[in-house]
Design a protein around this motif. Structure first.
Motif, PDB file in Angstrom:
ATOM      1  N   PHE A 108       0.861  -1.170   0.000  1.00 49.97           N
ATOM      2  CA  PHE A 108       0.000   0.000   0.000  1.00 49.97           C
ATOM      3  C   PHE A 108       0.900   1.224   0.000  1.00 49.97           C
ATOM      4  O   PHE A 108       1.839   1.304   0.791  1.00 49.97           O
ATOM      5  N   ALA A 109       0.625   2.171  -0.899  1.00 51.05           N
ATOM      6  CA  ALA A 109       1.416   3.403  -0.964  1.00 51.05           C
ATOM      7  C   ALA A 109       0.477   4.575  -1.157  1.00 51.05           C
ATOM      8  O   ALA A 109      -0.638   4.424  -1.665  1.00 51.05           O
ATOM      9  N   GLU A 110       0.939   5.763  -0.765  1.00 52.47           N
ATOM     10  CA  GLU A 110       0.138   6.978  -0.886  1.00 52.47           C
ATOM     11  C   GLU A 110       0.900   8.062  -1.628  1.00 52.47           C
ATOM     12  O   GLU A 110       2.104   8.239  -1.407  1.00 52.47           O
ATOM     13  N   ALA A 111       0.177   8.781  -2.469  1.00 48.25           N
ATOM     14  CA  ALA A 111       0.649  10.057  -2.995  1.00 48.25           C
ATOM     15  C   ALA A 111      -0.001  11.114  -2.112  1.00 48.25           C
ATOM     16  O   ALA A 111      -1.141  10.940  -1.658  1.00 48.25           O
ATOM     17  N   THR A 112       0.704  12.204  -1.830  1.00 48.69           N
ATOM     18  CA  THR A 112       0.184  13.205  -0.910  1.00 48.69           C
ATOM     19  C   THR A 112       0.201  14.605  -1.513  1.00 48.69           C
ATOM     20  O   THR A 112       0.885  14.867  -2.500  1.00 48.69           O
ATOM     21  N   GLY A 113      -0.568  15.483  -0.876  1.00 47.14           N
ATOM     22  CA  GLY A 113      -0.562  16.903  -1.217  1.00 47.14           C
ATOM     23  C   GLY A 113      -1.011  17.197  -2.633  1.00 47.14           C
ATOM     24  O   GLY A 113      -1.863  16.504  -3.199  1.00 47.14           O
ATOM     25  N   ASP A 114      -0.419  18.242  -3.210  1.00 47.24           N
ATOM     26  CA  ASP A 114      -0.775  18.665  -4.565  1.00 47.24           C
ATOM     27  C   ASP A 114      -0.476  17.581  -5.583  1.00 47.24           C
ATOM     28  O   ASP A 114      -1.171  17.471  -6.598  1.00 47.24           O
ATOM     29  N   TYR A 115       0.557  16.763  -5.319  1.00 49.02           N
ATOM     30  CA  TYR A 115       0.866  15.691  -6.265  1.00 49.02           C
ATOM     31  C   TYR A 115      -0.287  14.694  -6.331  1.00 49.02           C
ATOM     32  O   TYR A 115      -0.682  14.249  -7.417  1.00 49.02           O
TER      33      TYR A 115
ATOM     34  N   SER B  11       9.216   6.232  -1.894  1.00 46.74           N
ATOM     35  CA  SER B  11      10.039   6.609  -0.761  1.00 46.74           C
ATOM     36  C   SER B  11       9.519   5.810   0.428  1.00 46.74           C
ATOM     37  O   SER B  11       8.328   5.860   0.735  1.00 46.74           O
ATOM     38  N   MET B  12      10.387   5.058   1.066  1.00 48.73           N
ATOM     39  CA  MET B  12       9.978   4.189   2.165  1.00 48.73           C
ATOM     40  C   MET B  12      10.509   4.714   3.493  1.00 48.73           C
ATOM     41  O   MET B  12      11.605   5.270   3.547  1.00 48.73           O
ATOM     42  N   SER B  13       9.707   4.522   4.535  1.00 46.88           N
ATOM     43  CA  SER B  13      10.143   4.888   5.881  1.00 46.88           C
ATOM     44  C   SER B  13       9.541   3.903   6.878  1.00 46.88           C
ATOM     45  O   SER B  13       8.676   3.102   6.534  1.00 46.88           O
ATOM     46  N   VAL B  14      10.011   3.982   8.096  1.00 44.94           N
ATOM     47  CA  VAL B  14       9.493   3.117   9.156  1.00 44.94           C
ATOM     48  C   VAL B  14       9.105   3.991  10.343  1.00 44.94           C
ATOM     49  O   VAL B  14       9.725   5.016  10.611  1.00 44.94           O
TER      50      VAL B  14
ATOM     51  N   THR C 242       7.460  -2.471  21.677  1.00 46.87           N
ATOM     52  CA  THR C 242       7.720  -1.609  20.532  1.00 46.87           C
ATOM     53  C   THR C 242       7.264  -2.327  19.266  1.00 46.87           C
ATOM     54  O   THR C 242       7.622  -3.478  19.030  1.00 46.87           O
ATOM     55  N   ARG C 243       6.453  -1.643  18.484  1.00 49.81           N
ATOM     56  CA  ARG C 243       5.943  -2.163  17.214  1.00 49.81           C
ATOM     57  C   ARG C 243       6.456  -1.287  16.086  1.00 49.81           C
ATOM     58  O   ARG C 243       6.785  -0.113  16.297  1.00 49.81           O
ATOM     59  N   TYR C 244       6.518  -1.857  14.889  1.00 50.10           N
ATOM     60  CA  TYR C 244       7.033  -1.130  13.729  1.00 50.10           C
ATOM     61  C   TYR C 244       6.048  -1.219  12.573  1.00 50.10           C
ATOM     62  O   TYR C 244       5.333  -2.209  12.430  1.00 50.10           O
ATOM     63  N   GLU C 245       6.052  -0.176  11.759  1.00 51.06           N
ATOM     64  CA  GLU C 245       5.189  -0.127  10.587  1.00 51.06           C
ATOM     65  C   GLU C 245       5.975   0.497   9.436  1.00 51.06           C
ATOM     66  O   GLU C 245       6.624   1.526   9.613  1.00 51.06           O
ATOM     67  N   ASN C 246       5.929  -0.138   8.273  1.00 52.64           N
ATOM     68  CA  ASN C 246       6.541   0.434   7.077  1.00 52.64           C
ATOM     69  C   ASN C 246       5.535   1.370   6.408  1.00 52.64           C
ATOM     70  O   ASN C 246       4.336   1.096   6.401  1.00 52.64           O
ATOM     71  N   ARG C 247       6.040   2.444   5.837  1.00 51.49           N
ATOM     72  CA  ARG C 247       5.206   3.379   5.090  1.00 51.49           C
ATOM     73  C   ARG C 247       5.841   3.603   3.731  1.00 51.49           C
ATOM     74  O   ARG C 247       7.057   3.742   3.630  1.00 51.49           O
TER      75      ARG C 247
END
Length: 96
Positions: free
Chosen positions: A43-50, A69-72, A82-87
């Motif tokens: 699952f991925a998101e485009a944000t803002g004006d884009y 662009s990936m982050s955690v 402690t739990r983790y989630e990829n974005r």
């Protein structure tokens, strides 16, 4: 990361209101989609004006070339674990 993927599910654009750190009202705009390359699905998101610029230009079933662009993010659950989630965020997407 750049990959060739298929849009499996395309969600409608959403505007969500929130208050920034100074308490000022802001709007977060996003368009989410489920993408697959036949092996991996994410699952991925485009944000803002884009995200707004993509409305009407993509369809479920389209094959696209997408830059991600990936982050955690980490957080504490109710048991103190402690739990983790990829974005995944879409920085560029083009039909092929």
């Amino acid at each position: 990361m750049e990959k060739t993927m298929k849009i499996q599910k395309l969600l409608a654009i959403q505007d969500r209101q929130y208050n920034d750190q100074q308490g000022q009202p802001r709007v977060f705009t996003s368009m989410g989609m489920v993408l697959t390359d036949g092996i991996d699905t994410l699952f991925a998101e485009a944000t803002g004006d884009y995200a707004r610029s993509l409305v009407g230009h993509l369809n479920e079933g389209d094959f696209v070339r997408v830059q991600l662009s990936m982050s955690v993010r980490d957080w504490q659950d109710q048991q103190g674990q402690t739990r983790y989630e990829n974005r995944a965020y879409i920085s560029n997407i083009k039909g092929i």
